[in-house]
Scaffold this motif. Structure first.
Motif, short mmCIF file in Angstrom:
data_model
loop_
_atom_site.label_atom_id
_atom_site.label_comp_id
_atom_site.label_asym_id
_atom_site.label_seq_id
_atom_site.Cartn_x
_atom_site.Cartn_y
_atom_site.Cartn_z
N THR A 1 -17.39 9.94 -2.17
CA THR A 1 -18.11 8.70 -2.46
C THR A 1 -18.78 8.17 -1.19
OG1 THR A 1 -16.53 8.16 -4.20
CG2 THR A 1 -17.88 6.36 -3.39
N GLU B 1 -22.61 0.63 -2.81
CA GLU B 1 -21.51 -0.32 -3.01
C GLU B 1 -20.18 0.39 -3.22
OE1 GLU B 1 -23.02 -2.81 -6.11
OE2 GLU B 1 -24.38 -3.84 -4.72
N ALA B 2 -20.19 1.54 -3.89
CA ALA B 2 -18.96 2.31 -4.08
C ALA B 2 -18.46 2.84 -2.74
CB ALA B 2 -19.19 3.45 -5.07
N ARG C 1 -18.76 1.44 0.10
CA ARG C 1 -18.24 0.33 0.93
C ARG C 1 -16.79 0.00 0.61
NH1 ARG C 1 -23.05 -4.13 0.40
NH2 ARG C 1 -24.54 -3.14 1.79
N ASN C 2 -16.31 0.43 -0.53
CA ASN C 2 -14.95 0.13 -0.96
C ASN C 2 -13.95 0.77 0.02
OD1 ASN C 2 -12.47 -0.04 -2.26
ND2 ASN C 2 -13.34 0.33 -4.28
N LYS C 3 -12.97 0.01 0.43
CA LYS C 3 -12.01 0.53 1.42
C LYS C 3 -11.21 1.71 0.89
CE LYS C 3 -8.10 -2.52 0.53
NZ LYS C 3 -7.13 -3.40 1.13
N ASN C 4 -11.10 1.85 -0.43
CA ASN C 4 -10.38 2.97 -1.04
C ASN C 4 -11.31 4.08 -1.50
OD1 ASN C 4 -7.92 1.59 -0.74
ND2 ASN C 4 -8.27 0.48 -2.63
N ALA C 5 -12.53 4.09 -1.01
CA ALA C 5 -13.51 5.09 -1.44
C ALA C 5 -13.09 6.49 -0.99
CB ALA C 5 -14.88 4.76 -0.88
N ASN D 1 -25.77 -7.65 2.93
CA ASN D 1 -24.84 -7.26 1.87
C ASN D 1 -25.31 -7.64 0.46
OD1 ASN D 1 -23.14 -6.28 3.87
ND2 ASN D 1 -22.20 -8.27 4.13
#
Length: 80
Positions: free
Chosen positions: A74, A63-64, A66-70, A30
Motif C-alpha cells: 500500500t 490516503e491508504a 498514510r495510514n500507520k498500519n499500511a 493534507n
C-alpha cells in the motif's frame, strides 16, 4: 448571485482563452480534494481529470498509504 451572473461566470470559466491565477490564503495541507479543486479550476480538468477519476487513481492510494498500519504494498502504491 443571479442566474445571469452564474451563467456568465460559467461561460468565462469554460473559455480556453481565460487566464487563471490561484491566490490561496494558506498552503494546501493534507486535503487532496482541495488540491484537485485548485488544479481543476486552473487547468479546466485537463491534468487531473474529473473528481471521481482523481479520487480513485490518486487520492485513495495516497490516503491508504498514510495510514500507520499500511502494508508495504500500500505504501509503495501511494508513492507512485
Amino acid at each position: 448571485p443571479s442566474a445571469k451572473v452564474t451563467k456568465s461566470c460559467h461561460r468565462i470559466c469554460r473559455s480556453k482563452n481565460t487566464r487563471r491565477l490561484l491566490l490561496t490564503g494558506t498552503p494546501v495541507q493534507n486535503n487532496l480534494k482541495e488540491l484537485w479543486a485548485l488544479f481543476d479550476f486552473a487547468t479546466s480538468s485537463r491534468i487531473l481529470r474529473k473528481l471521481p477519476y482523481f479520487t480513485n487513481r490518486f487520492a485513495v492510494p495516497i490516503e491508504a498509504g498514510r495510514n500507520k498500519n499500511a502494508s508495504e504494498w500500500t505504501m509503495r502504491t501511494a508513492d507512485r
